[in-house]
Design an enzyme around this catalytic site. Structure first.
Site, PDB file in Angstrom:
ATOM      1  N   LYS A 108      83.625  28.875  55.714  1.00 39.59           N
ATOM      2  CA  LYS A 108      83.377  28.719  54.277  1.00 39.59           C
ATOM      3  C   LYS A 108      82.809  27.332  54.031  1.00 39.59           C
ATOM      4  O   LYS A 108      83.524  26.352  53.894  1.00 39.59           O
ATOM      5  CB  LYS A 108      84.691  28.905  53.496  1.00 39.59           C
ATOM      6  CG  LYS A 108      84.493  29.364  52.039  1.00 39.59           C
ATOM      7  CD  LYS A 108      83.856  28.336  51.123  1.00 39.59           C
ATOM      8  CE  LYS A 108      84.805  27.230  50.757  1.00 39.59           C
ATOM      9  NZ  LYS A 108      84.188  26.298  49.739  1.00 39.59           N
ATOM     10  N   GLU A 148      91.490  17.398  58.328  1.00 36.44           N
ATOM     11  CA  GLU A 148      90.766  16.154  58.605  1.00 36.44           C
ATOM     12  C   GLU A 148      90.299  15.657  57.245  1.00 36.44           C
ATOM     13  O   GLU A 148      89.391  16.213  56.644  1.00 36.44           O
ATOM     14  CB  GLU A 148      89.610  16.414  59.567  1.00 36.44           C
ATOM     15  CG  GLU A 148      89.053  15.154  60.216  1.00 36.44           C
ATOM     16  CD  GLU A 148      88.013  14.485  59.342  1.00 36.44           C
ATOM     17  OE1 GLU A 148      88.378  13.486  58.665  1.00 36.44           O
ATOM     18  OE2 GLU A 148      86.873  14.945  59.324  1.00 36.44           O
ATOM     19  N   CYS A 164      83.701  10.237  56.326  1.00 34.40           N
ATOM     20  CA  CYS A 164      85.146  10.003  56.235  1.00 34.40           C
ATOM     21  C   CYS A 164      85.590   8.864  57.139  1.00 34.40           C
ATOM     22  O   CYS A 164      86.585   8.196  56.848  1.00 34.40           O
ATOM     23  CB  CYS A 164      85.905  11.276  56.586  1.00 34.40           C
ATOM     24  SG  CYS A 164      85.429  12.005  58.163  1.00 34.40           S
ATOM     25  N   GLY A 180      87.981  29.354  48.996  1.00 34.57           N
ATOM     26  CA  GLY A 180      88.957  28.617  49.781  1.00 34.57           C
ATOM     27  C   GLY A 180      90.378  28.976  49.406  1.00 34.57           C
ATOM     28  O   GLY A 180      91.243  29.174  50.275  1.00 34.57           O
ATOM     29  N   GLU A 208      89.205   6.052  48.466  1.00 35.38           N
ATOM     30  CA  GLU A 208      87.963   6.421  49.149  1.00 35.38           C
ATOM     31  C   GLU A 208      86.859   6.633  48.117  1.00 35.38           C
ATOM     32  O   GLU A 208      86.952   7.500  47.251  1.00 35.38           O
ATOM     33  CB  GLU A 208      88.171   7.696  49.966  1.00 35.38           C
ATOM     34  CG  GLU A 208      86.957   8.076  50.787  1.00 35.38           C
ATOM     35  CD  GLU A 208      87.187   9.321  51.622  1.00 35.38           C
ATOM     36  OE1 GLU A 208      86.777   9.326  52.794  1.00 35.38           O
ATOM     37  OE2 GLU A 208      87.774  10.289  51.091  1.00 35.38           O
ATOM     38  N   GLY A 247      80.178  30.262  47.887  1.00 37.99           N
ATOM     39  CA  GLY A 247      79.959  30.587  46.487  1.00 37.99           C
ATOM     40  C   GLY A 247      79.775  29.353  45.643  1.00 37.99           C
ATOM     41  O   GLY A 247      79.982  28.222  46.105  1.00 37.99           O
ATOM     42  N   ASP A 307      81.516  28.373  43.055  1.00 43.08           N
ATOM     43  CA  ASP A 307      82.801  27.728  42.793  1.00 43.08           C
ATOM     44  C   ASP A 307      83.284  27.080  44.084  1.00 43.08           C
ATOM     45  O   ASP A 307      83.474  27.766  45.092  1.00 43.08           O
ATOM     46  CB  ASP A 307      83.808  28.764  42.312  1.00 43.08           C
ATOM     47  CG  ASP A 307      85.121  28.147  41.843  1.00 43.08           C
ATOM     48  OD1 ASP A 307      85.601  27.197  42.499  1.00 43.08           O
ATOM     49  OD2 ASP A 307      85.679  28.628  40.840  1.00 43.08           O
TER      50      ASP A 307
END
Length: 492
Positions: free
Chosen positions: A184, A260, A293, A222, A394, A215, A217
């Site tokens: 996804k 992660e 990240c 998810g 972050e 999608g 959204d």
């Protein structure tokens, strides 16, 4: 720029549109204009993908120990197809993720494909069975062994920043382990997911072994994957708040969760670092507009040499002024941030830094002159206290914060004074001093004097709010295995 092809779903061996024919626009970060369209998966589409993956695992041969060599052969064929379609991957990285040309040749495509090769290379090192010998228990003996089996159905939920790299990291490892997968991708980068379905079909992967859904959204599919009891494991890369939500929802069906998440990694330049000012200058946060990240977004330097650090950084940012933001320049490593939403987020942090009392050394402005997309100048704050939000949260943009420290112990304290623990670095003329500090930093990987601590054959993951579990290398495959003990009572 030309339009991207329409991105389609891949469910149970079929490349298709959404069941209700719905679709959404994909926006090019360089221009802010529509780059293409993608199928907008419905609840029924995601349900079909889960059912296909479940059936392929439970009833097919993919997870069978006798077919491990078939898995390797299939993933080798698929790897060759991705190499043949490298130009398409580059185009997708540019138009979906906003990658600059020089960045494409690194993390976006080439490093991902090399990591795939690393997975294939370490596969023979996977331990599938351990003999623990015979042990007496209350007058009889049992011969014990541990066998390692694929977990089952995996939902791989991936981000928009370096989508191909993360897709490879999750999908290839899970498939090699014998799991079946529902990929996804983020709505910003659906094409990087759709190509997996197309090429998996060409490579002859059995129906249901790999499915791809996406999608408009960002959360709907998810949430469905995380809450469905037919899914055994969630592998997610993204923000820490979303990771917490996945843990919360996944707990209802006792899923295994691999996360992660975010980072606020510190690079420590010690007082004895060779070419001190140059080392600081090379710390400017510009690669892929800081959207990584594991980027080192906090630069820690001694108070005693802070002015040298500032001078080096100021010169570096001044020299970089016109060396970014051209989609056709092969030497550029920095382009736009991915979306208007991300641009607004980064700009809000720049405004916050000024309100908190930090000094803007460089950048700090949006750059509409670069084009219709989402351009923000490379930005650097100095006079930053580690308690400021710009030092703790972050930002995920081209914003570096510079923090002073007193001595080695103070530097370690500041590095560890964070909710995150993903990566970091230490630079010193004394390798033993630097490594001793690296061992004290609570983070998943540390670069000493520029050592490459993130590669396809190395485990990657974080401590604390940066997540749990490891990706890449042998450990990355082992994440998708479960252990089972078999004990056989021996005849008297």
């Amino acid at each position: 720029m030309t339009q991207l092809p329409h991105a389609k779903l891949y469910i149970d061996g079929q490349i298709r549109d959404a069941s209700d024919q719905g679709m959404f626009d994909v926006i090019n970060p360089w221009t802010g204009e529509v780059a293409g369209t993608a199928a907008d998966a419905t609840h029924q589409d995601v349900d079909a993908a889960i059912a296909a993956a479940r059936r392929a695992f439970d009833e097919g041969t993919w997870s069978d120990p006798a077919h491990r060599s078939d898995r390797v052969a299939a993933l080798t064929r698929l790897r060759a197809l991705f190499e043949e379609n490298k130009d398409r991957l580059i185009e997708l990285a540019r138009k979906e993720a906003g990658a600059a040309l020089a960045a494409v040749g690194m993390a976006h495509v080439d490093n991902a494909n090399v990591g795939w090769d690393d997975y294939l290379a370490v596969f023979d090192q996977v331990t599938w069975e351990k003999d623990l010998g015979t042990r007496d228990f209350r007058g009889f003996e049992s011969h014990r062994k541990v066998v390692y089996e694929p977990v089952g159905v995996v939902a791989a939920i991936t981000p928009w920043n370096v989508p191909h790299y993360v897709n490879v990291g999750k999908v290839v490892a899970a498939l090699l382990a014998g799991c079946t997968v529902i990929l996804k991708p983020a709505p910003d980068t659906p094409g990087m997911g759709a190509i997996w379905g197309e090429l998996a079909d060409q490579a002859g992967l059995p129906a249901g072994v790999l499915n791809v859904v996406f999608g408009a959204d960002p959360a709907a599919a998810g949430e469905q994957l995380v809450s469905d009891s037919r899914v055994d494991l969630i592998s997610f890369t993204g923000s820490t708040p979303v990771g917490k939500r996945i843990m919360e929802v996944g707990a209802r069906t006792l899923k295994r969760v691999f996360l992660e998440l975010g980072g606020k990694s510190a690079k420590i330049v010690l007082d004895d670092a060779p070419n001190f000012a140059m080392e600081c200058a090379q710390s400017i946060l510009v690669f892929h507009a800081g959207q990584g990240c594991a980027v080192q977004s906090r630069l820690l330097v001694p108070h005693s040499r802070m002015e040298e650090a500032k001078a080096g950084l100021k010169a570096a940012y001044a020299g970089f002024t016109e060396k970014w933001g051209d989609p056709d320049e092969p030497t550029h490593i920095m382009g736009p941030v991915v979306s208007q939403k991300q641009m607004d987020r980064v700009m809000s942090y720049i405004e916050l830094g000024l309100k908190e009392g930090a000094t803007l050394l460089a950048g700090g402005k949006a750059r509409p002159d670069k084009g219709g997309g989402y351009f923000i100048e490379p930005t650097c704050f100095v006079d930053v206290n580690n308690s400021m939000r710009i030092a703790q949260e972050e930002i995920f943009g081209p914003v570096l914060v510079v923090i002073g420290f007193d001595d080695d112990a103070d530097a370690v304290r500041i590095a560890n004074e964070s909710a995150y623990g993903l990566s970091g670095g230490v630079v010193s003329a004394d390798e033993h001093r630097a490594e001793a500090m690296a061992r004290r930093i609570r983070t998943g990987s540390v670069s000493v004097n520029g050592g490459m601590c993130i590669a396809g054959d190395l485990p990657f993951g974080g401590f604390k709010g940066s997540g749990m579990g490891r990706e890449w290398g042998l450990a990355g495959i082992e994440e998708f295995l479960d252990s089972k003990v078999i004990a056989v009572r021996k005849a008297a």
